[in-house]
Design an enzyme around this catalytic site. Structure first.
Site, short mmCIF file in Angstrom:
data_model
loop_
_atom_site.label_atom_id
_atom_site.label_comp_id
_atom_site.label_asym_id
_atom_site.label_seq_id
_atom_site.Cartn_x
_atom_site.Cartn_y
_atom_site.Cartn_z
CE1 TYR A 16 -3.71 2.39 0.57
CE2 TYR A 16 -2.79 2.89 2.72
CZ TYR A 16 -3.70 3.14 1.73
OH TYR A 16 -4.62 4.15 1.89
CE1 TYR A 170 -6.00 -3.87 7.78
CE2 TYR A 170 -6.88 -1.66 8.00
CZ TYR A 170 -5.84 -2.54 8.13
OH TYR A 170 -4.64 -2.10 8.63
CG HIS A 171 -11.09 0.19 7.11
ND1 HIS A 171 -11.44 -0.58 6.03
CD2 HIS A 171 -9.97 0.86 6.77
CE1 HIS A 171 -10.57 -0.35 5.04
NE2 HIS A 171 -9.67 0.50 5.46
CE LYS A 536 -9.71 12.36 13.68
NZ LYS A 536 -8.27 12.30 13.92
CG ASP A 540 -6.81 11.54 10.69
OD1 ASP A 540 -7.08 10.37 10.38
OD2 ASP A 540 -6.53 11.91 11.84
CG HIS A 542 -7.45 6.79 10.92
ND1 HIS A 542 -7.10 7.45 9.77
CD2 HIS A 542 -7.49 5.48 10.60
CE1 HIS A 542 -6.93 6.55 8.79
NE2 HIS A 542 -7.16 5.35 9.27
#
Lengths: 667, 326
Positions: A16, A170-171, A536, A540, A542
């Protein structure tokens, strides 16, 4: 070694990657391919993922950071210069703007002389999980599902070898999901998508088997590799049953569970980062050992991801791990080594049963889209992740080097001039904007306008978005223009934060009770309850860290203002003022912390809040931490700071200090 | 930022009336401050706010309803309409506190105000802090400070059961947001245990049948009933998601304000709000005993309504408190 044994074909090996610019990424890709990598996996930067041009105010500091900026067809052509797209297999981690990036890919391939029918690869195109983790969604759920559906319908007809969507568990694991939750929510997402395709009327009943056959998954593999192996066998069983029973897919081949993997990043540690090498290798075993549920494609993280962006050498090391497993070991010489094992079968059954129960709960609520909109799924994930963090804090969940066996020699790997990580050239952003302006100046603006008008008309009419997008690509439309056209029509969305979960037993522990009384006492001394703003900034998405701090802060008695992801520094300063907070906590994981902090301080000055204490958490290299402190940041927290109670006392004392009160002792 | 520095009340009052955002934020912090010196400063500050704005101007609106009815998204839609009409809007959002930790997760600021950058919109969240029947005690004094600087002040509360309507006692106009397909509010209205709000709105008309049925049930239940003043509450439907019915909702809220003004009841209503706050606050602190010491609830209300409203509710409260403690 002398007698040639019949070996299975290895999985697709990818890394990746992507950074700085299309040109720099192209060089990296060609180097990686020459080292034996067999496919490409493109990482896009956050402005590209969230539909902004590099010169948009929200893009500041994010251009070229976590991936490559692709603003128009010129960038896409540069990215694949001397890489024949007719033969390459390219995976693109792109979601809200997937239709656009696929359109650019098709257009770039056409300019190379390749036809769409030749193209092979994957668009991640799972926007639903973006509402739960990762956060690069743009539009509300209904138009998002429509975009996913359009890409599926288009590729089944015109790019038959393409995997139009990679439904992601995955996430979910990164956001805290247990294996059962991963299975349940990924498969519930697949139901939402397949139902939408079926009901869209774009695919005839005869072609529906093809649709089911093109759905692939993107899965995480954690350190508990036996359980992970069982999870993959459970996925295979559940998918076979789902496609057979709910969608009546006859062909066994079309019901086969196909998936790619990136192994777990969440469990990689900043402390003693060299240990991540063995973690990555063990995690790789979970999804390769069992032949009947082996990954089709694999990409491994680099050992130093928790420190910052990996360098080419770090990525090469990750690729070599795959090659050693595939080519040196005897793994590919055997059939499935777990068939018939009662231990494995029992574990798989337990996972299947648990997942089916949770899938039923989601269906009772009307399906995955409704369960996301109501905040149900996000709350489940935040709860699981909170449990995990508390288990690590207590030491019940052991992580070597982090909460046990902490003593270490000085690592020779993290020394050196670059501190063991890659730094994106700060000129990359400015140069990208210059290229964008040059591109804009050269194109035919009448054609661009016409293409955008056609796109708007298509979006409103409900017709498939792909042909209009490919026209836009050829006409020279930019990523920001394509996205803004759809923003104007579809609107924008903010997903539930999921932090409104009940307090758990930990809130009655002696330590927490002590901190709570200290927080209350400080509130009395300062006249009113202590308030924190958790913000935040940037693009991004996350949000694990911000969510955990918010929940913990509430549990020790702070009043918490948390508004979710993607705030501008201006919004953060405005909220700090209006809410009368005592301290601001910022969370940035994209590497743009320096720019973000600068902007937040400027905005705080503007509204009259100079001197308000600000702390920051994120993936922040040590050299940057000092830089941030020099600029006025009161404290920097990174993944190695797992003592949440300690962080709370620290924050309390920063507030006390800012208000001329003596510090309290740690609980 | 120092813990000792209190603002000059006169300077602060004039800055707040001049719509200075930092001054309003400082004033709200001051009104939240429980230290004796700060209370004294807050009392003086409130006294110095312009009387005409507090007694006869602006619009103080309460919005309430069960969790999940869509109050925040309706508020967001209303803010847009009000801003298009050139009105400046302040919001007080009351959220529940955690019963265990006393901590709280506050606000849905961005759901209420998507762009989040408009300087003519000001949002302060408040935790109810386990007191005052789910309505933080600071709501009334803070509403006054906001009225001095903004055209519309909207108090949003999460209500449960018949307590849903408590906010109506401390606002000019109360809007109740009903949840489609939930009969609870209708039952409370029918039984007369919930006071009739001034405007009822069924959100989510986009979901169709269920919303239409709830609206017609509400209309049947309300019939021709009026509140104590003689106002007949309209029942409307809207959809925050589609943006439909929002203009009509803003008009209905405004119609109630005009009705109060035309009948000369507007100033009396504000006075009533303050009296309700004083009595509620006294009952919280001293229980029925305190009210009894002051001659009982009816006599107390008669006294409070019979004299001009003191601009500072805190000063008024301290005076009453002193009489209870005598």
């Amino acid at each position: 070694m002398t007698t040639p044994t019949k070996r299975d074909k290895p999985w697709l090996m990818r890394t990746y990657s992507g950074h700085s610019s299309a040109k720099a990424s192209n060089e990296l890709y060609r180097t990686n391919l020459s080292k034996g990598q067999t496919g490409l996996s493109v990482a896009f930067d956050l402005p590209t993922q969230t539909g902004y041009d590099s010169d948009h105010p929200l893009a500041r500091g994010e251009v070229g950071k976590v991936g490559v900026p692709i603003g128009h067809i010129g960038d896409m052509e540069t990215l694949f210069d001397q890489i024949p797209l007719g033969q390459m297999n390219t995976s693109m981690t792109i979601n809200a703007t997937a239709a656009w990036l696929l359109a650019l890919y098709v257009a770039a391939a056409e300019r190379q002389g390749a036809s769409p029918a030749q193209l092979q690869g994957t668009t991640q195109n799972d926007i639903l999980k973006e509402y739960l983790s990762r956060g690069t969604y743009i539009f509300p759920p209904a138009p998002s599902v429509r975009l996913i559906t359009d890409i599926i319908a288009y590729t089944v007809k015109h790019i038959p070898k393409w995997n139009p969507t990679n439904i992601c568990s995955y996430h979910l694991q990164e956001a805290g999901a247990t294996p059962t939750q991963e299975l349940a929510y990924a498969l519930s997402t697949s139901i939402a998508i397949l139902d939408a395709v079926r009901d869209s009327g774009q695919i005839g009943a005869d072609d529906f088997e093809q649709v089911a056959g093109r759905i692939s998954f993107f899965v995480n593999a954690g350190i508990r590799f036996i359980e992970e192996c069982c999870k993959m066998r459970a996925f295979t069983q559940l998918w076979d049953k789902l496609t057979r029973e709910r969608y009546e897919v006859q062909s066994e081949e079309m019901r086969r569970f196909r998936y790619g993997v990136q192994v777990n990043s969440l469990g990689l540690t900043e402390a003693q980062p060299e240990n991540n090498v063995q973690r990555i290798v063990l995690e790789m075993l979970g999804i390769t050992l069992s032949k009947n549920s082996r990954a089709r494609a694999l990409q491994l993280p680099a050992w130093n991801e928790a420190l910052g962006l990996p360098r080419p050498w770090d990525q090469q090391w990750a690729l070599r791990m795959q090659q050693v497993l595939a080519f040196e070991t005897d793994l590919l010489e055997y059939g499935d080594i777990f068939d018939g094992s009662p231990v494995i079968a029992a574990k798989v059954k337990a996972l299947v049963d648990g997942a089916e129960q949770e899938m039923a709960r989601v269906q009772e609520q009307g399906g995955m889209v409704q369960a996301i909109e109501s905040g149900y799924v996000k709350r489940q994930l935040v709860s699981s992740h909170t449990e995990r963090m508390r288990a690590i804090e207590r030491g019940d969940l052991k992580i070597v080097g982090l909460n046990c066996y902490k003593e270490t020699e000085v690592s020779p790997l993290t020394g050196g001039v670059d501190s063991g990580i890659m730094k994106v050239d700060p000129r990359a952003e400015r140069e990208q904007i210059e290229r964008l302006n040059a591109f804009r100046a050269k194109r035919n603006s009448t054609e661009v306008k016409a293409a955008l008008a056609n796109l708007a008309e298509t979006a409103r009419s409900g017709a498939n978005i792909m042909p209009a997008s490919i026209l836009c690509a050829h006409a020279g439309v930019t990523t920001g223009e394509w996205s803004q056209t759809l923003r104007d029509i579809f609107g924008e969305y903010r997903a539930p934060t999921g932090i409104d979960i009940p307090a758990n037993d930990d809130t009655r522990s002696a330590k927490v009770v002590t901190i709570r009384s200290q927080v209350t006492q400080a509130g009395i001394e300062l006249g009113r309850p202590l308030r924190l703003l958790i913000g935040k900034p940037g693009l991004d998405g996350h949000s694990n860290g911000a969510e955990q701090i918010a929940v913990k802060g509430r549990d020790v008695g702070f009043e918490i203002v948390y508004e979710g992801i993607r705030l501008t520094p201006e919004q953060i300063a405005k909220a700090a003022l209006e809410e009368g907070v005592h301290l601001i906590g910022l969370s940035v994981l994209s590497g743009s912390h320096i720019e973000m902090v600068e902007d937040v301080f400027n905005q705080l000055d503007k509204v009259g809040l100079k001197g308000l204490p600000v702390v920051i958490g994120g993936i922040i290299p040590e050299s940057d931490a000092q830089l941030l402190k020099d600029r006025g940041i009161a404290a920097v927290y990174t993944p190695k700071d797992i003592d949440m109670n300690g962080i709370m006392v620290d924050i309390l004392n920063l507030i006390r200090k800012a208000n001329d009160l003596k510090p309290v002792d740690p609980a | 930022m120092s813990r000792m520095a209190l603002p000059d009340p006169a300077v602060l009052a004039s800055a707040v009336s001049g719509r200075d955002r930092l001054a309003l934020a400082t004033a709200l912090n001051l009104l939240d401050d429980r230290r004796p010196a700060a209370r004294q400063c807050a009392a003086e500050f409130l006294d110095l706010l312009p009387a005409e704005k507090l007694d006869a101007d602006g619009h103080l609106i309460g919005i309430t309803g069960p969790p999940g009815a869509g109050k925040s998204s309706l508020t967001a839609a209303l803010i847009q309409v009000w801003r298009q009409r050139g009105l400046k809007v302040a919001i007080l959002a009351v959220d529940p506190s955690s019963p265990i930790s006393g901590g709280a997760l506050l606000g849905d600021r961005l759901r209420m105000h998507a762009s989040g950058a408009d300087r003519e919109v000001f949002i302060r969240s408040l935790a109810c802090r386990g007191e005052f029947g789910g309505l933080s005690a600071e709501v009334w004094p803070m509403s006054l400070a906001m009225l001095a600087a903004f055209d519309i002040v909207l108090v949003e509360t999460v209500g449960v059961g018949q307590k849903e309507i408590d906010v109506s006692k401390m606002t000019d106009t109360t809007c109740f947001v009903a949840q489609p397909a939930s009969g609870d509010s209708i039952q409370f209205l029918k039984a007369g245990i919930m006071e009739v709000p001034h405007v009822i709105v069924v959100n989510k008309e986009d979901i169709g049948m269920a919303a239409r049925k709830t609206l017609s049930d509400l209309r049947n239940t309300l019939g021709r009933r009026t509140d104590a003043d003689g106002w007949q509450a309209p029942a409307l439907s809207a959809s925050a998601a589609l943006g439909s019915g929002i203009e009509a909702l803003a008009d209905a809220l405004d119609a109630h304000r005009n009705w109060l003004l035309e009948r000369g009841q507007f100033t009396a209503r504000r006075q009533r709000c303050q009296a309700e706050w004083l009595v509620k606050h006294l009952r919280e602190e001293f229980g029925r005993y305190g009210i009894h010491r002051l001659g009982g609830e009816d006599a107390l209300f008669a006294t409070l309504m019979g004299q001009p409203r003191r601009r500072s509710p805190i000063a008024e409260y301290e005076a009453l408190r002193a009489r209870v403690m005598q």
